[in-house]
Design a protein around this motif. Sequence first.
Motif, PDB file in Angstrom:
ATOM      1  N   PRO A 294      42.578  48.601  48.714  1.00 34.39           N
ATOM      2  CA  PRO A 294      42.753  47.667  49.835  1.00 34.39           C
ATOM      3  C   PRO A 294      44.054  46.877  49.683  1.00 34.39           C
ATOM      4  CG  PRO A 294      40.537  47.518  48.929  1.00 34.39           C
ATOM      5  CD  PRO A 294      41.333  48.350  47.967  1.00 34.39           C
ATOM      6  N   ALA A 295      44.777  46.707  50.776  1.00 35.01           N
ATOM      7  CA  ALA A 295      46.038  45.962  50.735  1.00 35.01           C
ATOM      8  C   ALA A 295      45.826  44.558  50.185  1.00 35.01           C
ATOM      9  CB  ALA A 295      46.647  45.905  52.137  1.00 35.01           C
ATOM     10  N   ALA A 296      44.662  43.959  50.485  1.00 32.59           N
ATOM     11  CA  ALA A 296      44.393  42.594  50.039  1.00 32.59           C
ATOM     12  C   ALA A 296      44.210  42.490  48.529  1.00 32.59           C
ATOM     13  CB  ALA A 296      43.153  42.049  50.755  1.00 32.59           C
ATOM     14  N   ASN A 297      44.040  43.610  47.833  1.00 31.68           N
ATOM     15  CA  ASN A 297      43.880  43.604  46.379  1.00 31.68           C
ATOM     16  C   ASN A 297      45.173  43.905  45.640  1.00 31.68           C
ATOM     17  OD1 ASN A 297      40.678  44.730  46.936  1.00 31.68           O
ATOM     18  ND2 ASN A 297      41.022  43.082  45.463  1.00 31.68           N
ATOM     19  N   CYS A 298      46.287  44.041  46.364  1.00 32.51           N
ATOM     20  CA  CYS A 298      47.528  44.474  45.730  1.00 32.51           C
ATOM     21  C   CYS A 298      47.971  43.569  44.576  1.00 32.51           C
ATOM     22  CB  CYS A 298      48.645  44.573  46.778  1.00 32.51           C
ATOM     23  SG  CYS A 298      48.717  46.213  47.558  1.00 32.51           S
ATOM     24  N   GLY A 299      47.712  42.276  44.685  1.00 34.98           N
ATOM     25  CA  GLY A 299      48.101  41.367  43.618  1.00 34.98           C
ATOM     26  C   GLY A 299      47.436  41.689  42.296  1.00 34.98           C
ATOM     27  N   GLU A 300      46.239  42.298  42.340  1.00 33.43           N
ATOM     28  CA  GLU A 300      45.514  42.666  41.120  1.00 33.43           C
ATOM     29  C   GLU A 300      45.831  44.092  40.686  1.00 33.43           C
ATOM     30  OE1 GLU A 300      41.209  41.214  41.663  1.00 33.43           O
ATOM     31  OE2 GLU A 300      42.095  41.212  43.667  1.00 33.43           O
ATOM     32  N   VAL A 301      46.514  44.842  41.557  1.00 35.11           N
ATOM     33  CA  VAL A 301      46.838  46.238  41.250  1.00 35.11           C
ATOM     34  C   VAL A 301      48.118  46.339  40.430  1.00 35.11           C
ATOM     35  CG1 VAL A 301      47.610  48.418  42.280  1.00 35.11           C
ATOM     36  CG2 VAL A 301      45.624  47.215  43.228  1.00 35.11           C
ATOM     37  N   VAL A 302      49.148  45.596  40.859  1.00 36.56           N
ATOM     38  CA  VAL A 302      50.459  45.685  40.221  1.00 36.56           C
ATOM     39  C   VAL A 302      50.366  45.350  38.734  1.00 36.56           C
ATOM     40  CG1 VAL A 302      52.800  44.753  40.187  1.00 36.56           C
ATOM     41  CG2 VAL A 302      51.649  45.118  42.367  1.00 36.56           C
ATOM     42  N   GLY A 303      50.894  46.240  37.921  1.00 39.10           N
ATOM     43  CA  GLY A 303      50.897  46.038  36.477  1.00 39.10           C
ATOM     44  C   GLY A 303      49.654  46.519  35.772  1.00 39.10           C
ATOM     45  N   HIS A 304      48.676  47.040  36.533  1.00 39.79           N
ATOM     46  CA  HIS A 304      47.428  47.468  35.907  1.00 39.79           C
ATOM     47  C   HIS A 304      47.061  48.908  36.263  1.00 39.79           C
ATOM     48  CE1 HIS A 304      47.149  43.017  36.098  1.00 39.79           C
ATOM     49  NE2 HIS A 304      46.617  43.164  34.901  1.00 39.79           N
ATOM     50  N   ILE A 305      48.016  49.684  36.766  1.00 41.09           N
ATOM     51  CA  ILE A 305      47.733  51.056  37.194  1.00 41.09           C
ATOM     52  C   ILE A 305      47.749  51.990  35.980  1.00 41.09           C
ATOM     53  CG2 ILE A 305      48.484  52.962  38.657  1.00 41.09           C
ATOM     54  CD1 ILE A 305      49.830  50.903  40.470  1.00 41.09           C
ATOM     55  N   PRO A 306      46.679  52.736  35.757  1.00 40.39           N
ATOM     56  CA  PRO A 306      46.649  53.678  34.620  1.00 40.39           C
ATOM     57  C   PRO A 306      47.684  54.794  34.792  1.00 40.39           C
ATOM     58  CG  PRO A 306      44.438  53.286  35.501  1.00 40.39           C
ATOM     59  CD  PRO A 306      45.401  52.702  36.484  1.00 40.39           C
ATOM     60  N   ASP A 307      48.167  55.311  33.698  1.00 41.15           N
ATOM     61  CA  ASP A 307      49.116  56.423  33.736  1.00 41.15           C
ATOM     62  C   ASP A 307      48.488  57.620  34.440  1.00 41.15           C
ATOM     63  OD1 ASP A 307      50.966  54.940  32.340  1.00 41.15           O
ATOM     64  OD2 ASP A 307      50.414  55.771  30.375  1.00 41.15           O
ATOM     65  N   GLY A 308      49.291  58.280  35.276  1.00 36.20           N
ATOM     66  CA  GLY A 308      48.822  59.477  35.953  1.00 36.20           C
ATOM     67  C   GLY A 308      48.092  59.227  37.246  1.00 36.20           C
ATOM     68  N   LEU A 309      48.001  57.964  37.668  1.00 36.50           N
ATOM     69  CA  LEU A 309      47.290  57.626  38.905  1.00 36.50           C
ATOM     70  C   LEU A 309      48.253  57.013  39.913  1.00 36.50           C
ATOM     71  CD1 LEU A 309      44.364  57.544  40.096  1.00 36.50           C
ATOM     72  CD2 LEU A 309      44.301  55.136  39.419  1.00 36.50           C
ATOM     73  N   GLN A 310      48.351  57.608  41.103  1.00 38.59           N
ATOM     74  CA  GLN A 310      49.141  57.025  42.182  1.00 38.59           C
ATOM     75  C   GLN A 310      48.222  56.176  43.048  1.00 38.59           C
ATOM     76  OE1 GLN A 310      50.983  59.750  44.966  1.00 38.59           O
ATOM     77  NE2 GLN A 310      51.844  58.107  46.206  1.00 38.59           N
ATOM     78  N   VAL A 311      48.591  54.923  43.257  1.00 38.83           N
ATOM     79  CA  VAL A 311      47.785  54.011  44.063  1.00 38.83           C
ATOM     80  C   VAL A 311      48.445  53.831  45.424  1.00 38.83           C
ATOM     81  CG1 VAL A 311      46.847  51.682  44.264  1.00 38.83           C
ATOM     82  CG2 VAL A 311      46.885  52.826  42.037  1.00 38.83           C
ATOM     83  N   VAL A 312      47.671  54.065  46.473  1.00 45.40           N
ATOM     84  CA  VAL A 312      48.159  53.929  47.840  1.00 45.40           C
ATOM     85  C   VAL A 312      47.516  52.705  48.472  1.00 45.40           C
ATOM     86  CG1 VAL A 312      48.327  55.012  50.111  1.00 45.40           C
ATOM     87  CG2 VAL A 312      48.443  56.419  48.045  1.00 45.40           C
ATOM     88  N   LYS A 313      48.325  51.857  49.043  1.00 45.12           N
ATOM     89  CA  LYS A 313      47.843  50.649  49.721  1.00 45.12           C
ATOM     90  C   LYS A 313      47.367  51.012  51.122  1.00 45.12           C
ATOM     91  CE  LYS A 313      50.948  47.898  51.434  1.00 45.12           C
ATOM     92  NZ  LYS A 313      52.024  46.894  51.579  1.00 45.12           N
ATOM     93  N   VAL A 314      46.134  50.646  51.462  1.00 49.37           N
ATOM     94  CA  VAL A 314      45.605  50.942  52.800  1.00 49.37           C
ATOM     95  C   VAL A 314      45.054  49.672  53.436  1.00 49.37           C
ATOM     96  CG1 VAL A 314      45.072  53.347  52.232  1.00 49.37           C
ATOM     97  CG2 VAL A 314      43.336  51.599  51.882  1.00 49.37           C
ATOM     98  N   GLU A 315      45.286  49.548  54.722  1.00 49.13           N
ATOM     99  CA  GLU A 315      44.767  48.406  55.470  1.00 49.13           C
ATOM    100  C   GLU A 315      43.615  48.781  56.376  1.00 49.13           C
ATOM    101  OE1 GLU A 315      47.619  45.945  57.339  1.00 49.13           O
ATOM    102  OE2 GLU A 315      49.049  46.024  55.692  1.00 49.13           O
ATOM    103  N   ASN A 316      43.509  50.062  56.706  1.00 51.26           N
ATOM    104  CA  ASN A 316      42.435  50.496  57.585  1.00 51.26           C
ATOM    105  C   ASN A 316      42.091  51.958  57.291  1.00 51.26           C
ATOM    106  OD1 ASN A 316      44.403  52.105  59.148  1.00 51.26           O
ATOM    107  ND2 ASN A 316      45.108  50.100  59.877  1.00 51.26           N
ATOM    108  N   LEU A 317      41.033  52.423  57.944  1.00 52.38           N
ATOM    109  CA  LEU A 317      40.559  53.783  57.713  1.00 52.38           C
ATOM    110  C   LEU A 317      41.599  54.815  58.122  1.00 52.38           C
ATOM    111  CD1 LEU A 317      38.349  55.783  56.935  1.00 52.38           C
ATOM    112  CD2 LEU A 317      37.312  55.424  59.193  1.00 52.38           C
TER     113      LEU A 317
END
Length: 342
Positions: A294-317
Amino acid sequence: MMVAGVTALGLGIAVGTLPVPYVVETPGPTYNTLGQSQGSPVISVSGRETYPAAGNLDLTTVYVSGGPSSPVSIMGVFSAWLDPSKAVYPQELIYPTGTTKEEAEEQSSVAMTTSQENAVASALNELDIPFGQQLQAANLSEGSAAAGKIEPGDILKTINGKEITSLAVIQEELAAGKGAPATVVVERDGRQVTREISPKDNGAGRFILGVMLKYLFTFPFDVEISLEKVGGPSAGLMFSLGIIDTVTPGDLTGGKHVAGTGTITPDGVVGPIGGIGQKMQGARSGGATLFLAPAANCGEVVGHIPDGLQVVKVENLADARRAVELAGSGGDTSGLPACTTN
């Protein structure tokens, strides 16, 4: 001295096992919404043609220790603080003061049921499949502007002459009125009742009626979601994607391993969840290479992404569906929205 030492050791052990008001979150298992759980399909559809789907659309979970259901000890909290895969929070941030074990379990179960209904609605909206939708008053907030005018069980029909098809209709009309009285028509015991209600400012510049609402849906086919021992609203997004893949030809994922999390509204808005750091770790451990956040969780995502995982920010379905389809078709996903520090 020996007696004193033994006594001190005993006291130390006793203190270490005392429950403390903290909650520990640990990465939990993932569940493929396109697969099975305990021998039954996670998503079953009847009354409409379905299509077999390959790949994974994993919902992610966290184990929660502490709170009214399972108190955590001082030693457990210290251990979690030293483990980067775990997160520690004051109990009151997760559970309101005074919440009992039974209340916590009931709230989690209700949230899961609501997320499943919202997931079906959002999936049908995304696929342009019509269905029935009404808003019902579940309760009134303290000091509600609608006190004595709207009752629990009322079905909201119109506001200032406009048909109420979603919460957005009410919010837009109240915002346009800037505090002016609104004429609301409700259905009560089979008859229509008209009430004039002066909305109140919620303190953040928004005018509200002070009514807690729930959706009543009438779907054109049945969707059953079977998943034991998982509660809360955070699986909504992945349920929606799983339903879309189940009732449409082809493979949405193209056989890829995708995971994600996020609440969902009937109109497809993806909302924030808790424990996203642990959910990303659980997703990667489960084999996922693409994660929808969720886009609203981006502040908790940055700096905590495991190696080998691409994280995509989404706001809606729609965002989430496009990302999965691009990955599934073998397209370049490097340009998809990502969480940044900006």
